[in-house]
Design an enzyme around this catalytic site. Structure first.
Site, mmCIF file in Angstrom:
data_model
loop_
_atom_site.group_PDB
_atom_site.id
_atom_site.type_symbol
_atom_site.label_atom_id
_atom_site.label_comp_id
_atom_site.label_asym_id
_atom_site.label_seq_id
_atom_site.Cartn_x
_atom_site.Cartn_y
_atom_site.Cartn_z
ATOM 1 N N HIS A 191 7.484 -3.780 -83.685
ATOM 2 C CA HIS A 191 8.478 -4.763 -83.249
ATOM 3 C C HIS A 191 7.866 -6.138 -83.488
ATOM 4 O O HIS A 191 6.981 -6.562 -82.757
ATOM 5 C CB HIS A 191 8.827 -4.574 -81.762
ATOM 6 N N ASP A 246 18.509 0.923 -85.072
ATOM 7 C CA ASP A 246 18.199 0.321 -83.769
ATOM 8 C C ASP A 246 19.388 0.438 -82.834
ATOM 9 O O ASP A 246 19.579 -0.412 -81.954
ATOM 10 C CB ASP A 246 17.752 -1.145 -83.908
ATOM 11 N N HIS A 255 13.434 -3.479 -87.923
ATOM 12 C CA HIS A 255 14.599 -4.378 -87.779
ATOM 13 C C HIS A 255 14.301 -5.822 -88.175
ATOM 14 O O HIS A 255 14.392 -6.731 -87.364
ATOM 15 C CB HIS A 255 15.182 -4.311 -86.362
ATOM 16 N N HIS A 287 15.097 4.341 -86.894
ATOM 17 C CA HIS A 287 14.842 3.541 -85.674
ATOM 18 C C HIS A 287 16.029 3.749 -84.739
ATOM 19 O O HIS A 287 17.112 3.200 -84.963
ATOM 20 C CB HIS A 287 14.692 2.060 -86.009
HETATM 21 O O1 DOR Z 1 18.243 -4.986 -79.154
HETATM 22 C C1 DOR Z 1 17.310 -4.270 -78.851
HETATM 23 N N1 DOR Z 1 17.432 -3.246 -77.963
HETATM 24 N N2 DOR Z 1 16.115 -4.507 -79.389
HETATM 25 C C2 DOR Z 1 15.018 -3.846 -79.008
HETATM 26 O O2 DOR Z 1 13.983 -4.132 -79.524
HETATM 27 C C3 DOR Z 1 15.082 -2.854 -77.927
HETATM 28 C C4 DOR Z 1 16.406 -2.285 -77.791
HETATM 29 C C5 DOR Z 1 16.579 -1.506 -76.497
HETATM 30 O O3 DOR Z 1 15.755 -0.638 -76.214
HETATM 31 O O4 DOR Z 1 17.552 -1.762 -75.784
HETATM 32 ZN ZN ZN Z 2 14.660 -0.807 -81.187
#
Ligand code: DOR
Ligand code: ZN
Length: 347
Positions: free
Chosen positions: A137, A248, A175, A14
């Site tokens: 998500h 992530d 996540h 991810h």
């Molecule tokens: O913290 C995050 N940032 N969570 C997400 O689901 C998206 C990601 C982003 O693309 O900045």
């Molecule tokens: Zn993400």
């Protein structure tokens, strides 16, 4: 004490790489350590068709450092107009590794996400037929639901009904941040898995909010209370094949993190491996690090295991990392775990 550990090269299931100058700036931080990464499609506009994904993959390959030996695994952003045939063709040619479900409005660039699940039924059924994972998500977006409850409510009101309605659909809960997420993933059998980020193994909501608001610790799903962090640490270090690493890592320039309405995302590509080695050592589980970073994810995604290796060394001197990565888009702050890192990735 173990002070040297060799594992198969890790994969990140991810990752946000963005595009343009940001992509160019952050990509080497991932390719330095990871063999493959599942690349999220939440660009503006999002990656919605196989043709979009091919073009995005080519942009990634064009800026990747020479001899990086890195393979981006592409995803499609599920919308209410996604064509099941396009998804199936992308999967058949080996380009598309997963389809990403963002409930509309859940996070960064998720405005095109799904509102009406009936509209995506045909796509999900086709994916179940061909075994293509849906990466989810898992947060509801209803403003009446408290932000700390959004994952647990999503599991009960969206994910569980969706899985019951689509037998055989393979799902990755992305996540996860709660004990409820851990329990649901654990009970879901071989067609269900969950990724866990580096930062959710470190942070609880006090780190984010107590004694001053720390925008670089703000991410989505937001860090929860300590009992949830402990459940995540137990799951990640358990050796169970249904839990694996998805960092992530989500770069935003400092000006947009340190802002009145700061963006969500922790940038962990640079130091995930040293941080994870410390977490696994603290949990007495160094022997299970390789499963989490390098084996379970590939197995779930039905990819061959990586053949290269990575050696981690515990040294007396802490790792010295730059506080920020300087990209052409602006500076991006590297995740600060709040403790010195003694595990170094051997060159
Ligand atoms: O913290 C995050 N940032 N969570 C997400 O689901 C998206 C990601 C982003 O693309 O900045
Ligand atoms: Zn993400």
């Amino acid at each position: 004490m173990t002070d040297m550990l060799t594992i198969a090269r890790p994969d990140d299931f991810h990752l946000h790489l963005r595009d343009g100058a940001m992509l160019q700036g952050v990509l080497p931080e991932t390719t330095r350590h990871f063999a493959r990464a599942l690349v999220m499609p939440n660009l503006l506009p999002p990656v919605v068709t196989t043709a979009d994904a091919r073009a995005y993959r080519d942009r990634i390959l064009a800026v990747q450092p020479e001899a990086a030996g890195f393979t981006p695994l592409m995803t499609l952003y599920l919308t209410e107009t996604t064509d099941p045939e396009d998804v199936a063709l992308g999967a058949a040619e080996g380009l598309i590794a997963a389809v990403k479900l963002y409930p509309a409005g859940a996070t960064t660039n998720s405005a095109s996400g799904v509102r009406n699940f009936d509209a995506v039924r045909a796509v999900l059924e086709r994916m179940a037929e061909i075994g293509l994972p849906l990466s989810v998500h898992g947060e509801v977006t209803d403003p009446r639901v408290d932000i700390f409850d959004r994952e647990a409510v999503f599991i009960d009101t969206v994910l569980d009904p969706l899985r019951s309605a689509t037998p055989g659909l393979r799902v990755v809960m992305e996540h996860i941040t709660t004990a409820e997420g851990v329990a649901y993933a654990r009970a879901g059998g071989p067609d269900l898995a969950a990724t866990i980020t580096t930062h959710h193994l470190i942070l609880n909501r006090n780190h984010l909010l107590a004694g001053g608001i720390r925008p670089h610790y703000y991410c989505l799903p937001v860090a929860k209370r300590e009992s949830h962090r402990l459940a995540l640490r137990a799951a990640a270090t358990s050796g169970e094949p249904g839990f694996f690493l998805g960092t992530d890592s989500a770069p935003h320039i400092d000006a947009l993190k340190e802002h009145a309405c700061g963006c969500a995302g922790c940038f962990t590509a640079t130091n995930s491996l040293p941080v994870l080695a410390q977490v696994f050592e603290d949990m007495g589980a160094l022997a299970r690090l390789e499963g989490f970073t390098s084996r379970h994810g590939a197995a779930f995604y039905r990819l061959p295991p990586n053949t290269g290796t990575m050696t981690l060394e515990r040294r007396a001197n802490p790792l010295q990392l730059p506080e920020k990565i300087l990209t052409g888009a602006g500076p991006v702050t590297v995740f600060d775990p709040g403790f010195p890192l003694y595990w170094h990735v051997a060159p």
